[in-house]
Write an enzyme that holds these catalytic residues in place. Structure first.
Site, PDB file in Angstrom:
ATOM      1  N   ARG A 197       4.081 -18.146   2.836  1.00  0.00           N
ATOM      2  CA  ARG A 197       3.264 -17.275   1.981  1.00  0.00           C
ATOM      3  C   ARG A 197       2.972 -17.934   0.632  1.00  0.00           C
ATOM      4  NH1 ARG A 197       5.624 -11.564   1.353  1.00  0.00           N
ATOM      5  NH2 ARG A 197       3.751 -11.342   0.079  1.00  0.00           N
ATOM      6  N   GLN A 229       1.996  -4.061  -7.647  1.00  0.00           N
ATOM      7  CA  GLN A 229       3.020  -4.178  -6.600  1.00  0.00           C
ATOM      8  C   GLN A 229       2.973  -5.580  -5.996  1.00  0.00           C
ATOM      9  OE1 GLN A 229       2.781  -0.384  -4.009  1.00  0.00           O
ATOM     10  NE2 GLN A 229       1.023  -0.289  -5.376  1.00  0.00           N
ATOM     11  N   VAL A 242       3.110  -9.666  -5.666  1.00  0.00           N
ATOM     12  CA  VAL A 242       4.039 -10.706  -6.122  1.00  0.00           C
ATOM     13  C   VAL A 242       3.312 -12.043  -6.271  1.00  0.00           C
ATOM     14  CG1 VAL A 242       6.052  -9.550  -5.096  1.00  0.00           C
ATOM     15  CG2 VAL A 242       4.737 -11.180  -3.711  1.00  0.00           C
ATOM     16  N   ASP A 243       1.972 -12.022  -6.145  1.00  0.00           N
ATOM     17  CA  ASP A 243       1.218 -13.281  -6.048  1.00  0.00           C
ATOM     18  C   ASP A 243       0.839 -13.909  -7.387  1.00  0.00           C
ATOM     19  OD1 ASP A 243      -1.065 -11.784  -6.909  1.00  0.00           O
ATOM     20  OD2 ASP A 243      -1.626 -11.342  -4.839  1.00  0.00           O
ATOM     21  N   HIS A 286       7.368  -5.521  -7.999  1.00  0.00           N
ATOM     22  CA  HIS A 286       8.070  -6.072  -6.828  1.00  0.00           C
ATOM     23  C   HIS A 286       8.439  -7.544  -6.994  1.00  0.00           C
ATOM     24  CE1 HIS A 286       6.269  -2.583  -4.240  1.00  0.00           C
ATOM     25  NE2 HIS A 286       7.256  -2.202  -5.012  1.00  0.00           N
ATOM     26  N   CYS A 297      25.440 -21.786  -9.181  1.00  0.00           N
ATOM     27  CA  CYS A 297      26.761 -21.339  -8.707  1.00  0.00           C
ATOM     28  C   CYS A 297      27.227 -22.134  -7.486  1.00  0.00           C
ATOM     29  CB  CYS A 297      26.759 -19.840  -8.401  1.00  0.00           C
ATOM     30  SG  CYS A 297      25.802 -19.373  -6.941  1.00  0.00           S
ATOM     31  N   GLY A 303      -6.620  -0.831  -4.559  1.00  0.00           N
ATOM     32  CA  GLY A 303      -6.147  -1.633  -3.433  1.00  0.00           C
ATOM     33  C   GLY A 303      -4.713  -1.403  -3.026  1.00  0.00           C
ATOM     34  N   THR A 304      -4.274  -0.159  -3.119  1.00  0.00           N
ATOM     35  CA  THR A 304      -2.924   0.134  -2.589  1.00  0.00           C
ATOM     36  C   THR A 304      -2.996   1.318  -1.632  1.00  0.00           C
ATOM     37  OG1 THR A 304      -0.679   0.873  -3.112  1.00  0.00           O
ATOM     38  CG2 THR A 304      -2.370   1.410  -4.740  1.00  0.00           C
ATOM     39  N   ASN A 331     -10.793   1.669  -3.141  1.00  0.00           N
ATOM     40  CA  ASN A 331     -10.172   1.291  -1.867  1.00  0.00           C
ATOM     41  C   ASN A 331     -11.178   1.599  -0.756  1.00  0.00           C
ATOM     42  OD1 ASN A 331      -8.504   1.196   0.491  1.00  0.00           O
ATOM     43  ND2 ASN A 331      -6.716   1.573  -0.790  1.00  0.00           N
TER      44      ASN A 331
HETATM   45  P1  OAD Z   1      -0.873  -2.133   1.793  1.00  0.00           P
HETATM   46  O1  OAD Z   1      -1.112  -3.242   2.745  1.00  0.00           O
HETATM   47  O2  OAD Z   1       0.026  -1.028   2.204  1.00  0.00           O
HETATM   48  O3  OAD Z   1      -2.259  -1.483   1.409  1.00  0.00           O
HETATM   49  C1  OAD Z   1      -3.339  -2.272   1.026  1.00  0.00           C
HETATM   50  C2  OAD Z   1      -4.476  -1.337   0.676  1.00  0.00           C
HETATM   51  O4  OAD Z   1      -5.547  -2.139   0.213  1.00  0.00           O
HETATM   52  C3  OAD Z   1      -4.990  -0.519   1.853  1.00  0.00           C
HETATM   53  O5  OAD Z   1      -5.067   0.849   1.485  1.00  0.00           O
HETATM   54  C4  OAD Z   1      -6.387  -1.090   2.109  1.00  0.00           C
HETATM   55  O6  OAD Z   1      -7.298  -0.105   2.548  1.00  0.00           O
HETATM   56  C5  OAD Z   1      -6.745  -1.619   0.747  1.00  0.00           C
HETATM   57  N1  OAD Z   1      -7.719  -2.714   0.724  1.00  0.00           N
HETATM   58  C6  OAD Z   1      -7.952  -3.667   1.655  1.00  0.00           C
HETATM   59  N2  OAD Z   1      -8.897  -4.519   1.233  1.00  0.00           N
HETATM   60  C7  OAD Z   1      -9.271  -4.097   0.010  1.00  0.00           C
HETATM   61  C8  OAD Z   1     -10.213  -4.565  -0.958  1.00  0.00           C
HETATM   62  N3  OAD Z   1     -10.966  -5.646  -0.751  1.00  0.00           N
HETATM   63  N4  OAD Z   1     -10.328  -3.867  -2.117  1.00  0.00           N
HETATM   64  C9  OAD Z   1      -9.582  -2.769  -2.348  1.00  0.00           C
HETATM   65  N5  OAD Z   1      -8.675  -2.286  -1.473  1.00  0.00           N
HETATM   66  C10 OAD Z   1      -8.523  -2.942  -0.315  1.00  0.00           C
HETATM   67  O7  OAD Z   1      -0.407  -2.799   0.415  1.00  0.00           O
HETATM   68  P2  OAD Z   1       0.356  -2.133  -0.817  1.00  0.00           P
HETATM   69  O8  OAD Z   1      -0.060  -0.737  -1.029  1.00  0.00           O
HETATM   70  O9  OAD Z   1       0.248  -3.080  -1.939  1.00  0.00           O
HETATM   71  O10 OAD Z   1       6.270  -4.423  -0.950  1.00  0.00           O
HETATM   72  O11 OAD Z   1       1.844  -2.157  -0.278  1.00  0.00           O
HETATM   73  C11 OAD Z   1       2.880  -1.787  -1.113  1.00  0.00           C
HETATM   74  C12 OAD Z   1       4.101  -2.622  -0.846  1.00  0.00           C
HETATM   75  O12 OAD Z   1       4.413  -2.615   0.540  1.00  0.00           O
HETATM   76  C13 OAD Z   1       3.925  -4.108  -1.149  1.00  0.00           C
HETATM   77  O13 OAD Z   1       4.101  -4.412  -2.517  1.00  0.00           O
HETATM   78  C14 OAD Z   1       5.008  -4.709  -0.340  1.00  0.00           C
HETATM   79  C15 OAD Z   1       4.830  -3.945   0.952  1.00  0.00           C
HETATM   80  O14 OAD Z   1       5.978  -3.819   1.725  1.00  0.00           O
HETATM   81  C16 OAD Z   1       7.179  -5.377  -1.072  1.00  0.00           C
HETATM   82  O15 OAD Z   1       7.020  -6.504  -0.664  1.00  0.00           O
HETATM   83  C17 OAD Z   1       8.423  -4.926  -1.776  1.00  0.00           C
END
Ligand code: OAD
Length: 244
Positions: free
Chosen positions: A71, A101, A103-104, A119, A151, A189-190, A215
């Site tokens: 990654r 959220q 990490v990139d 995160h 360590c 985008g979440t 989104n």
């Molecule tokens: P998700 O993969 O759950 O959701 C991504 C969201 O982005 C979805 O609702 C898509 O519809 C939307 N999406 C896709 N392409 C897009 C675009 N071009 N513009 C806008 N939105 C778009 O990702 P997160 O909600 O970030 O945690 O997930 C939350 C956490 O779950 C992550 O931080 C990670 C994962 O497990 C850890 O690694 C701790």
């Protein structure tokens, strides 16, 4: 779309304090995989309990390390997109707290400052031992798993939060404060499925803030938003007037 952009511009111009919460979707147009919205998403192809949990790391640290190194290689060659740049630009003329959220690190690379990375940061290594504070930027994304140079005991791991681990309490407190004070909460985008991050939009909603979501797909948050812009974030920010 134009009408939605105009409405977004009006809300932005009227807002005293803004919280922007981003998730994997904000980096989708940079070529970085999301976690759960389609069949190519990471958690559709890989098991998070194996790759993103302390138990998974204890069971097979080499597999987990190799997956994060893969990654990192993808993220290293990715570039910020207009959504990352647009959010950085917005912060120049608004009182804006950026919470991610992701990490990139793409928000920082686009020029944002003080990003609350809930995160963690995949581009850093840290020691897996809870009593060792070693943390450094990762330099070699092809290097094999190694023991902590400080360590000499535990393995190094990426500096990200895994399932079952706690988020940084100071960071959560700061995000909570900003959320309680904001008049506009912009969710970009979440999927709003992972807590505690997903709880901040709910807190803003309860406090009467305007909630806007960018989104292409509906989420658990969509029913609470004032404005849903169901388009890719990069396209939206590319059209937004960010001057003035
Ligand atoms: P998700 O993969 O759950 O959701 C991504 C969201 O982005 C979805 O609702 C898509 O519809 C939307 N999406 C896709 N392409 C897009 C675009 N071009 N513009 C806008 N939105 C778009 O990702 P997160 O909600 O970030 O945690 O997930 C939350 C956490 O779950 C992550 O931080 C990670 C994962 O497990 C850890 O690694 C701790």
């Amino acid at each position: 779309m134009n009408d939605l952009i105009s409405q977004l511009e009006v809300f932005l111009s009227q807002s005293r304090q803004i919280v922007v919460m981003t998730g994997a979707g904000v980096s989708a147009e940079s070529g970085i995989a999301t976690f759960r919205d389609h069949k190519e998403s990471l958690w559709a192809k890989y098991d998070p309990t194996e790759l993103a949990s302390p138990e998974g790391f204890a069971k097979d640290p080499h597999q987990v390390w190799a997956w994060y190194q893969w990654r990192r290689q993808q993220i290293a060659v990715a570039q910020p997109n207009p959504a990352h740049y647009g959010i950085a630009k917005l912060a120049e003329r608004h009182n804006l707290t950026l919470v991610t959220q992701n990490v990139d690190g793409l928000h920082y690379r686009a020029g944002s400052k003080n990003v609350y990375e809930l995160h963690g940061d995949i581009m850093k290594d840290k020691c897996n031992a809870s009593n060792c504070d070693y943390q450094q930027p990762a330099k070699n994304f092809e290097a094999p798993l190694t023991r902590c140079p400080k360590c000499q005991d535990e393995y190094l791991r990426p500096s990200v939060v895994w399932f079952g681990e706690s988020l940084n309490a100071d960071l959560l407190f700061k995000v909570e404060q900003a959320t309680e004070q904001c008049s506009l909460f912009l969710s970009v985008g979440t999927s709003s499925q992972v807590y505690p991050a997903a709880g901040f939009a709910e807190l803003a909603y309860r406090n009467g803030a305007t909630i806007i979501e960018i989104n292409p797909n509906a989420t658990g948050l969509t029913s609470q938003v004032t404005l849903a812009i169901n388009k890719p974030a990069g396209e939206v920010f590319a059209q937004l007037n960010l001057t003035g």
